[in-house]
Motif scaffolding. Structure first.
Motif, PDB file in Angstrom:
ATOM      1  N   VAL A   1       0.819  -1.221   0.000  1.00  0.00           N
ATOM      2  CA  VAL A   1       0.000   0.000   0.000  1.00  0.00           C
ATOM      3  C   VAL A   1       0.848   1.264   0.000  1.00  0.00           C
ATOM      4  N   VAL A   2       2.131   1.123  -0.301  1.00  0.00           N
ATOM      5  CA  VAL A   2       3.001   2.281  -0.351  1.00  0.00           C
ATOM      6  C   VAL A   2       3.397   2.549  -1.796  1.00  0.00           C
ATOM      7  N   THR A   3       3.180   3.760  -2.249  1.00  0.00           N
ATOM      8  CA  THR A   3       3.526   4.171  -3.605  1.00  0.00           C
ATOM      9  C   THR A   3       4.414   5.413  -3.535  1.00  0.00           C
ATOM     10  N   PHE A   4       5.602   5.314  -4.080  1.00  0.00           N
ATOM     11  CA  PHE A   4       6.572   6.411  -4.039  1.00  0.00           C
ATOM     12  C   PHE A   4       6.758   6.922  -2.611  1.00  0.00           C
ATOM     13  N   GLY A   5       6.786   5.989  -1.674  1.00  0.00           N
ATOM     14  CA  GLY A   5       7.046   6.322  -0.287  1.00  0.00           C
ATOM     15  C   GLY A   5       5.844   6.764   0.522  1.00  0.00           C
ATOM     16  N   LEU A   6       4.709   6.973  -0.119  1.00  0.00           N
ATOM     17  CA  LEU A   6       3.519   7.447   0.591  1.00  0.00           C
ATOM     18  C   LEU A   6       2.495   6.330   0.686  1.00  0.00           C
ATOM     19  N   CYS A   7       2.041   6.053   1.909  1.00  0.00           N
ATOM     20  CA  CYS A   7       1.014   5.036   2.074  1.00  0.00           C
ATOM     21  C   CYS A   7      -0.337   5.572   1.591  1.00  0.00           C
ATOM     22  N   ARG A   8      -1.160   4.674   1.136  1.00  0.00           N
ATOM     23  CA  ARG A   8      -2.460   5.057   0.606  1.00  0.00           C
ATOM     24  C   ARG A   8      -3.564   4.804   1.620  1.00  0.00           C
ATOM     25  N   LEU A   9      -4.617   5.609   1.530  1.00  0.00           N
ATOM     26  CA  LEU A   9      -5.713   5.540   2.483  1.00  0.00           C
ATOM     27  C   LEU A   9      -6.974   4.918   1.914  1.00  0.00           C
ATOM     28  N   SER A  10      -6.833   4.114   0.882  1.00  0.00           N
ATOM     29  CA  SER A  10      -7.980   3.407   0.324  1.00  0.00           C
ATOM     30  C   SER A  10      -8.192   2.127   1.118  1.00  0.00           C
ATOM     31  N   ASN A  11      -9.330   2.004   1.835  1.00  0.00           N
ATOM     32  CA  ASN A  11      -9.461   0.865   2.740  1.00  0.00           C
ATOM     33  C   ASN A  11      -9.616  -0.448   2.002  1.00  0.00           C
ATOM     34  N   GLY A  12     -10.006  -0.418   0.754  1.00  0.00           N
ATOM     35  CA  GLY A  12     -10.203  -1.661   0.026  1.00  0.00           C
ATOM     36  C   GLY A  12      -8.932  -2.402  -0.327  1.00  0.00           C
ATOM     37  N   ILE A  13      -7.773  -1.791  -0.099  1.00  0.00           N
ATOM     38  CA  ILE A  13      -6.526  -2.409  -0.504  1.00  0.00           C
ATOM     39  C   ILE A  13      -5.740  -2.999   0.662  1.00  0.00           C
ATOM     40  N   TYR A  14      -6.262  -2.882   1.879  1.00  0.00           N
ATOM     41  CA  TYR A  14      -5.581  -3.423   3.039  1.00  0.00           C
ATOM     42  C   TYR A  14      -6.066  -4.842   3.334  1.00  0.00           C
ATOM     43  N   THR A  15      -5.139  -5.722   3.658  1.00  0.00           N
ATOM     44  CA  THR A  15      -5.467  -7.131   3.847  1.00  0.00           C
ATOM     45  C   THR A  15      -5.811  -7.487   5.289  1.00  0.00           C
ATOM     46  N   TYR A  16      -5.016  -6.989   6.213  1.00  0.00           N
ATOM     47  CA  TYR A  16      -5.167  -7.379   7.616  1.00  0.00           C
ATOM     48  C   TYR A  16      -5.883  -6.278   8.385  1.00  0.00           C
ATOM     49  N   TRP A  17      -6.836  -6.682   9.222  1.00  0.00           N
ATOM     50  CA  TRP A  17      -7.651  -5.727   9.969  1.00  0.00           C
ATOM     51  C   TRP A  17      -7.770  -6.123  11.435  1.00  0.00           C
ATOM     52  N   GLY A  18      -7.843  -5.134  12.296  1.00  0.00           N
ATOM     53  CA  GLY A  18      -8.154  -5.374  13.688  1.00  0.00           C
ATOM     54  C   GLY A  18      -9.649  -5.426  13.898  1.00  0.00           C
ATOM     55  N   GLN A  19     -10.039  -5.604  15.155  1.00  0.00           N
ATOM     56  CA  GLN A  19     -11.458  -5.776  15.469  1.00  0.00           C
ATOM     57  C   GLN A  19     -12.163  -4.448  15.701  1.00  0.00           C
ATOM     58  N   GLY A  20     -11.411  -3.389  15.876  1.00  0.00           N
ATOM     59  CA  GLY A  20     -11.999  -2.067  16.040  1.00  0.00           C
ATOM     60  C   GLY A  20     -12.115  -1.644  17.494  1.00  0.00           C
ATOM     61  N   THR A  21     -12.094  -0.332  17.685  1.00  0.00           N
ATOM     62  CA  THR A  21     -12.291   0.233  19.014  1.00  0.00           C
ATOM     63  C   THR A  21     -13.204   1.448  18.888  1.00  0.00           C
ATOM     64  N   GLN A  22     -14.158   1.575  19.789  1.00  0.00           N
ATOM     65  CA  GLN A  22     -15.156   2.627  19.713  1.00  0.00           C
ATOM     66  C   GLN A  22     -14.611   3.932  20.281  1.00  0.00           C
ATOM     67  N   VAL A  23     -14.798   4.994  19.521  1.00  0.00           N
ATOM     68  CA  VAL A  23     -14.487   6.341  19.994  1.00  0.00           C
ATOM     69  C   VAL A  23     -15.784   7.151  19.958  1.00  0.00           C
ATOM     70  N   THR A  24     -16.174   7.683  21.091  1.00  0.00           N
ATOM     71  CA  THR A  24     -17.389   8.481  21.179  1.00  0.00           C
ATOM     72  C   THR A  24     -17.036   9.857  21.718  1.00  0.00           C
ATOM     73  N   VAL A  25     -17.385  10.866  20.957  1.00  0.00           N
ATOM     74  CA  VAL A  25     -17.125  12.247  21.367  1.00  0.00           C
ATOM     75  C   VAL A  25     -18.470  12.888  21.667  1.00  0.00           C
ATOM     76  N   SER A  26     -18.701  13.154  22.929  1.00  0.00           N
ATOM     77  CA  SER A  26     -20.008  13.667  23.347  1.00  0.00           C
ATOM     78  C   SER A  26     -19.881  14.356  24.690  1.00  0.00           C
ATOM     79  N   SER A  27     -20.702  15.378  24.869  1.00  0.00           N
ATOM     80  CA  SER A  27     -20.737  16.059  26.159  1.00  0.00           C
ATOM     81  C   SER A  27     -21.823  15.465  27.057  1.00  0.00           C
TER      82      SER A  27
END
Length: 128
Positions: free
Chosen positions: A102-128
């Motif tokens: 996912v690195v092209t000319f030294g810059l990583c790409r932010l297209s999620n469809g090209i990443y193979t390995y994924w974590g399970q996720g963590t919830q972030v909630t911003v609220s007052s």
């Protein structure tokens, strides 16, 4: 096989800060970059930031530039996402992902469809 585990999510007030961690284990040579992605309810998953494993060069989505900082500790196979000045619209499940191609000319790409390995996720909630 590469395993990714996120941590550090939680509830924070608007304007507050959180630091997320993504720890890689297993076949830790199998990636050239780690990225952070997020998915809010009813929305598609979007790229937030990624970092070139070798050089540390970061890439950020426009929505988080100037507020989020990504960093890495290769000795610990861990990537961090420091999130400051959080807004309600940052509320989402945050995932880290890794891939070797996912690195092209030294810059990583932010297209999620090209990443193979994924974590399970963590919830972030911003609220007052």
């Amino acid at each position: 096989q590469l395993q990714l585990v996120e941590s550090g999510g939680g509830l924070v007030q608007p304007g507050g800060s959180l630091r997320l961690s993504c720890a890689a284990s297993g076949s830790t040579l199998d990636y050239s970059a780690i990225g952070w992605f997020r998915q809010a309810p009813g929305k598609e998953r979007e790229g937030v930031s990624c970092i070139n494993r070798r050089t540390g060069r970061p890439n950020y989505a426009d929505a988080v530039k100037g507020r989020f900082t990504i960093s890495r500790d290769n000795a610990k196979n861990t990537v961090y996402l420091e999130m400051n000045s959080l807004k309600a619209e940052d509320t989402a499940v945050y995932y880290c992902a890794a891939d070797r191609s996912v690195v092209t000319f030294g810059l990583c790409r932010l297209s999620n469809g090209i990443y193979t390995y994924w974590g399970q996720g963590t919830q972030v909630t911003v609220s007052s």
